[in-house]
Motif scaffolding. Structure first.
Motif, mmCIF file in Angstrom:
data_model
loop_
_atom_site.group_PDB
_atom_site.id
_atom_site.type_symbol
_atom_site.label_atom_id
_atom_site.label_comp_id
_atom_site.label_asym_id
_atom_site.label_seq_id
_atom_site.Cartn_x
_atom_site.Cartn_y
_atom_site.Cartn_z
ATOM 1 N N UNK B 148 40.067 38.707 33.464
ATOM 2 C CA UNK B 148 38.837 38.678 34.910
ATOM 3 C C UNK B 148 40.099 38.976 36.155
ATOM 4 N N UNK B 151 41.725 42.657 35.175
ATOM 5 C CA UNK B 151 40.641 43.936 35.782
ATOM 6 C C UNK B 151 40.156 43.781 36.971
ATOM 7 N N UNK B 152 40.296 42.408 38.165
ATOM 8 C CA UNK B 152 39.360 42.622 39.135
ATOM 9 C C UNK B 152 40.622 43.187 39.854
ATOM 10 N N UNK B 153 41.973 43.193 39.300
ATOM 11 C CA UNK B 153 43.106 43.386 40.254
ATOM 12 C C UNK B 153 43.592 41.871 40.819
ATOM 13 N N UNK B 155 41.490 39.812 42.712
ATOM 14 C CA UNK B 155 40.624 39.324 43.760
ATOM 15 C C UNK B 155 39.263 38.560 43.853
ATOM 16 N N UNK B 156 39.028 37.880 44.995
ATOM 17 C CA UNK B 156 38.450 36.411 44.890
ATOM 18 C C UNK B 156 37.537 36.811 44.254
ATOM 19 N N UNK B 158 34.847 34.992 43.114
ATOM 20 C CA UNK B 158 33.653 34.106 43.338
ATOM 21 C C UNK B 158 32.653 35.045 44.472
ATOM 22 N N UNK B 159 32.918 36.192 44.295
ATOM 23 C CA UNK B 159 32.085 37.449 44.648
ATOM 24 C C UNK B 159 30.718 37.547 44.394
#
Lengths: 123, 187
Positions: B148, B151-153, B155-156, B158-159
């Motif tokens: 994950x 895939x989200x590069x 990025x945090x 916890x959004x």
């Protein structure tokens, strides 16, 4: 079937949400008591209600986290809201329905739901 | 606890409190032996050898707020009630919790909303690497938060939108592996 590739789309949306609200850098935190007592009392559906409602309203700057036993197990599920300015509001005997109202009134509009707080429960 | 997903949440909280950096969660159904195995394998500080033999006693706990600790005793009871057992293995580093349930036993708790448990803990504890595996009748589903992250590069995640997506993703995997009904285990 969902695939991990979808995450790239969602990431774009999430980044957009964060960018729109970047001014509020020190974000508000919603902390749910998730010890045995909290879980047994229904803390997890409460936490999920917060996540879902915040997601619907694109409030990506508000973090939902967990903590252990807060110490007043009889008032579980307990949710603490830590605001940007350092104040804390403790909500007790929580339900998913109450969580939805807290998102709308407190987290969006800044009006604390006094009737759900520990102060109101322990009068 | 009403279902196994709530027990799982409780045990995962222990991993967090033990300062783990990597936690593997496994749900495996063995149809031939009629056994459902839930494993939680962490690399935290482990159980103090002094209390390792008696952590299933509700009056033994390391927490400071009060003198009872019900997480493991409740899980041990649920397992025993449904013809299973709870095993704790202290590894060199960390603990392996293994809960066994008899799948067809009438008192076996339903699986519950595993997706909500997993997504909730992933979102709340983003510093830990969570690895999840479902295994039943040669059908396998797995999720690794490192994937994950890629895939989200970075990025945090916890959004809320991402946590909500993880929840649906895991529950879809659960349905695929354990049959059409979310709460049940079939082939």
């Amino acid at each position: 079937m969902k695939s991990l590739a979808e995450l790239e789309q969602i990431r774009k949306k999430a980044l957009e949400d964060v960018r729109l609200r970047n001014s509020e850098k020190d974000s508000t935190r919603v902390v749910v008591g998730m010890a045995t007592c909290g879980i047994a009392a229904g803390a997890r559906p409460v936490m999920n209600a917060f996540i879902e409602e915040l997601g619907k309203r694109s409030l990506g700057n508000i973090k939902v986290t967990m903590t252990g036993c807060i110490g007043v197990c009889r008032l579980e599920p307990i949710v603490e809201v830590f605001e940007k300015n350092g104040t804390k509001v403790t909500y007790v005997n929580m339900t998913p329905e109450k969580a939805v109202r807290i998102v709308a009134e407190h987290l969006v509009n800044g009006r604390v739901c006094l009737d759900y707080t520990i102060g109101a429960a322990e009068k | 606890m009403r279902d196994l997903s709530l027990h799982l949440m409780d045990i995962l909280r222990n991993c967090v409190d033990a300062g783990s950096s990597k936690v593997s969660i496994g749900l495996k159904a063995d149809r031939d032996d009629d056994v459902l195995t839930i494993t939680v394998d962490d690399d935290g500080r482990g159980i103090d050898p002094g209390i390792a033999n008696c952590v299933k006693d509700p009056f033994v706990t390391t927490r400071k707020t009060r003198k009872v600790g019900l997480g493991l005793p409740l899980l041990a009871d649920s397992a025993r009630m449904s013809g299973g057992s709870l095993e704790l293995v202290s590894k060199e580093k960390g603990t392996l919790v293994k809960a066994l349930f008899s799948i067809s036993h009438i008192d076996r708790p339903p699986l519950g909303d595993i997706g909500a448990t997993v997504a909730g803990i992933i979102g709340a504890e983003t510093d830990i690497r969570w690895i999840l595996t479902f295994d039943n009748c040669n059908k396998i589903f797995s999720l690794d938060t490192d994937d994950i992250k890629k895939r989200t590069e970075g990025m945090d995640f916890s959004q809320p939108v991402i946590i909500a997506w993880i929840k649906d993703y895991v529950n879809e995997g659960l349905k695929f592996v354990f049959g059409g009904v979310l709460n049940e285990i079939s082939c």
